[in-house]
Design a protein around this motif. Sequence first.
Motif, PDB file in Angstrom:
ATOM      1  N   ARG A  17      27.636   7.039 -22.849  1.00 11.81           N
ATOM      2  CA  ARG A  17      26.423   6.577 -23.549  1.00 11.81           C
ATOM      3  C   ARG A  17      25.732   5.410 -22.842  1.00 11.81           C
ATOM      4  O   ARG A  17      24.529   5.441 -22.594  1.00 11.81           O
ATOM      5  CB  ARG A  17      26.796   6.170 -24.974  1.00 11.81           C
ATOM      6  N   GLY A  18      26.474   4.382 -22.520  1.00 10.93           N
ATOM      7  CA  GLY A  18      25.858   3.195 -21.928  1.00 10.93           C
ATOM      8  C   GLY A  18      25.215   3.472 -20.583  1.00 10.93           C
ATOM      9  O   GLY A  18      24.127   2.973 -20.281  1.00 10.93           O
ATOM     10  N   MET A  19      25.889   4.275 -19.753  1.00 15.86           N
ATOM     11  CA  MET A  19      25.323   4.603 -18.453  1.00 15.86           C
ATOM     12  C   MET A  19      24.080   5.466 -18.595  1.00 15.86           C
ATOM     13  O   MET A  19      23.067   5.254 -17.911  1.00 15.86           O
ATOM     14  CB  MET A  19      26.355   5.319 -17.600  1.00 15.86           C
ATOM     15  N   LEU A  20      24.125   6.454 -19.507  1.00 21.94           N
ATOM     16  CA  LEU A  20      22.961   7.309 -19.734  1.00 21.94           C
ATOM     17  C   LEU A  20      21.769   6.480 -20.197  1.00 21.94           C
ATOM     18  O   LEU A  20      20.634   6.694 -19.737  1.00 21.94           O
ATOM     19  CB  LEU A  20      23.295   8.393 -20.765  1.00 21.94           C
ATOM     20  N   ARG A  31      15.954   9.131 -28.096  1.00 22.83           N
ATOM     21  CA  ARG A  31      16.999   8.731 -27.164  1.00 22.83           C
ATOM     22  C   ARG A  31      18.185   9.697 -27.238  1.00 22.83           C
ATOM     23  O   ARG A  31      18.779  10.042 -26.201  1.00 22.83           O
ATOM     24  CB  ARG A  31      17.446   7.298 -27.449  1.00 22.83           C
ATOM     25  N   ASP A  32      18.563  10.115 -28.447  1.00 24.66           N
ATOM     26  CA  ASP A  32      19.648  11.094 -28.582  1.00 24.66           C
ATOM     27  C   ASP A  32      19.344  12.344 -27.766  1.00 24.66           C
ATOM     28  O   ASP A  32      20.221  12.881 -27.075  1.00 24.66           O
ATOM     29  CB  ASP A  32      19.835  11.482 -30.052  1.00 24.66           C
ATOM     30  N   ALA A  33      18.111  12.821 -27.865  1.00 25.99           N
ATOM     31  CA  ALA A  33      17.716  14.035 -27.148  1.00 25.99           C
ATOM     32  C   ALA A  33      17.794  13.842 -25.639  1.00 25.99           C
ATOM     33  O   ALA A  33      18.299  14.701 -24.901  1.00 25.99           O
ATOM     34  CB  ALA A  33      16.301  14.444 -27.564  1.00 25.99           C
ATOM     35  N   ALA A  45      20.056  14.367 -20.052  1.00 25.57           N
ATOM     36  CA  ALA A  45      20.476  13.574 -18.890  1.00 25.57           C
ATOM     37  C   ALA A  45      21.945  13.833 -18.580  1.00 25.57           C
ATOM     38  O   ALA A  45      22.336  13.933 -17.402  1.00 25.57           O
ATOM     39  CB  ALA A  45      20.225  12.089 -19.152  1.00 25.57           C
ATOM     40  N   TYR A  46      22.762  13.958 -19.621  1.00 28.52           N
ATOM     41  CA  TYR A  46      24.180  14.257 -19.400  1.00 28.52           C
ATOM     42  C   TYR A  46      24.343  15.623 -18.737  1.00 28.52           C
ATOM     43  O   TYR A  46      25.151  15.782 -17.812  1.00 28.52           O
ATOM     44  CB  TYR A  46      24.939  14.226 -20.727  1.00 28.52           C
ATOM     45  N   LEU A  75      31.461   5.148 -16.785  1.00 27.73           N
ATOM     46  CA  LEU A  75      32.152   3.987 -17.331  1.00 27.73           C
ATOM     47  C   LEU A  75      31.374   2.705 -17.051  1.00 27.73           C
ATOM     48  O   LEU A  75      30.607   2.634 -16.082  1.00 27.73           O
ATOM     49  CB  LEU A  75      33.544   3.852 -16.705  1.00 27.73           C
ATOM     50  N   PRO A  76      31.603   1.647 -17.842  1.00 29.23           N
ATOM     51  CA  PRO A  76      31.078   0.334 -17.482  1.00 29.23           C
ATOM     52  C   PRO A  76      31.685  -0.123 -16.156  1.00 29.23           C
ATOM     53  O   PRO A  76      32.861   0.137 -15.876  1.00 29.23           O
ATOM     54  CB  PRO A  76      31.531  -0.570 -18.637  1.00 29.23           C
ATOM     55  N   VAL A  77      30.902  -0.819 -15.353  1.00 29.34           N
ATOM     56  CA  VAL A  77      31.390  -1.269 -14.048  1.00 29.34           C
ATOM     57  C   VAL A  77      32.593  -2.192 -14.206  1.00 29.34           C
ATOM     58  O   VAL A  77      33.555  -2.122 -13.435  1.00 29.34           O
ATOM     59  CB  VAL A  77      30.260  -1.959 -13.257  1.00 29.34           C
ATOM     60  N   TRP A  78      32.577  -3.054 -15.245  1.00 26.66           N
ATOM     61  CA  TRP A  78      33.705  -3.983 -15.419  1.00 26.66           C
ATOM     62  C   TRP A  78      35.004  -3.229 -15.647  1.00 26.66           C
ATOM     63  O   TRP A  78      36.075  -3.659 -15.183  1.00 26.66           O
ATOM     64  CB  TRP A  78      33.450  -4.964 -16.571  1.00 26.66           C
ATOM     65  N   MET A  79      34.925  -2.084 -16.352  1.00 28.74           N
ATOM     66  CA  MET A  79      36.139  -1.318 -16.627  1.00 28.74           C
ATOM     67  C   MET A  79      36.682  -0.683 -15.354  1.00 28.74           C
ATOM     68  O   MET A  79      37.896  -0.657 -15.123  1.00 28.74           O
ATOM     69  CB  MET A  79      35.858  -0.249 -17.688  1.00 28.74           C
ATOM     70  N   SER A  80      35.782  -0.169 -14.520  1.00 28.91           N
ATOM     71  CA  SER A  80      36.221   0.398 -13.248  1.00 28.91           C
ATOM     72  C   SER A  80      36.886  -0.661 -12.392  1.00 28.91           C
ATOM     73  O   SER A  80      37.930  -0.417 -11.763  1.00 28.91           O
ATOM     74  CB  SER A  80      35.018   1.004 -12.504  1.00 28.91           C
TER      75      SER A  80
END
Length: 477
Positions: A58-61, A80-82, A87-88, A157-162
């Motif tokens: 979600r966050g990256m999209l 945004r949902d659409a 985009a996914y 994923l969030p960059v911090w998590m990677s």
Amino acid sequence: MADGVSPARRVALSLLREQRLRDSRARELLRGSRLMEGLAARDRALATRLVLGVVSARGMLDALVDACLRPGGHLEPRVRDALRISAYELLFLGTPEAVAVSQGVELARRANRRCAGLANAVLRRVAERDVPRRESALARLRGGGTQAEDLSLVGGLPVWMSRALVDSRGAGFARELVLSLADPAPVYVAANAFRHDPPSLERILSDAGLAPRPTVVPGGFELESPASLAGSGLVDNVDLMPADLSAQKVALLASRVALGSRSGGEPPCVLELGQGRGTKTLLMQSFAQSAGCELDVISVELEPFKCKLATDRVLRAGCARHCRTINLDGSLLDAPGLPDALDRGFDLVLVDAPCSGVGTLRRHPEIAWSLGERSVSTGGEGELPALQLRLLEASASHVRAGGALLYGTCSALRAEDEDVVASFLSTELGEEFEPEPLQAWLEDVHPGGGSSGMLCFPQRPGGPDAHFCALLRRRGL
């Protein structure tokens, strides 16, 4: 197609809106959805993939979609949902651009007719700019690349998590975990030894069309065709326990250590902290039953509704005689006034700690973007590592001299794993414990691992989740 939108995408849009409004778990929505029941099997599979995938990325999209808007631009949540769905599809499913864009435009039109042109422009920009970027990042990862930005773009994923995964387990582990996110999590089950031996359960699973394949864990199976498991009645009747293979290994370790740590001729006594719905309780008891032994298990659980679920489940499983659940905050286990059943020393204390769940991202898509970086930092009130350390400190006093303390998480982050154990060992009480090598306990199911007393079961494409465990032995008097 009603209004030009495929049934799968129409249902996915409805469920994503419901998930957003209710802040509910995507898998639970999917399981209980009447809309899903009305879809053909192929459409149901696509809708499931879209819902879980959009939630996990979600966050990256959102960041990619927002980068296509004019400065200060705003999207209605329904639009945004659409756009997230299409985009996914472009980024992760390889849906042809013409199909993904046209379907996205129709989805956006359903939300707001005036947004069709905007949707077309945004999605074509994603296809032109971001799809090649992700393909290049994926190629670099498959070629051995280790950049956190590539890991995030490929995994959503969030960059911090990677970065945290690379820092915790190394670039190879992080790369394998990210590449595993592209596929559904495998389905593993374990036999309830109070009901079936492994051969009889394998026959039952085969007759149900579930295509079982034995795993390295005694009585464990991977289901290659798991679609009919929920409707088979085997889960409700507790003929088996669905549990990831890594979780089964932790429970097998707990059962073996308890049996190997008992004093006298009585059944080993186990204190389980964080019972949840009772899966590890049942696994431990089942493994002991298969070995011709018994365990006395007292489980502590904070949530009253989980206490009831676990108690009912243990009763249906046929092993309630040696199980008891106590509704209690585990961080208070070293406080005065505890129930009499806890006023004793235990052969084994299992701390199944609340954690981020970063090792289970495929099964819990909400984790990636609902988890804040601060929640897995090493300090501060309310942080997960602080809670995990508190639970270890509170429960360790209940380990008898010569007994064992087993700490486990389903996180692959060092801040929740080795760092918590190290913090505990540096306390006054922790100085009475020392790590015990795991090879002797797990060599047949996980050869070559755990020489330090700590082990992170790896996640790889097509394989089980990442779990961590540490075995600590209390020195004798």
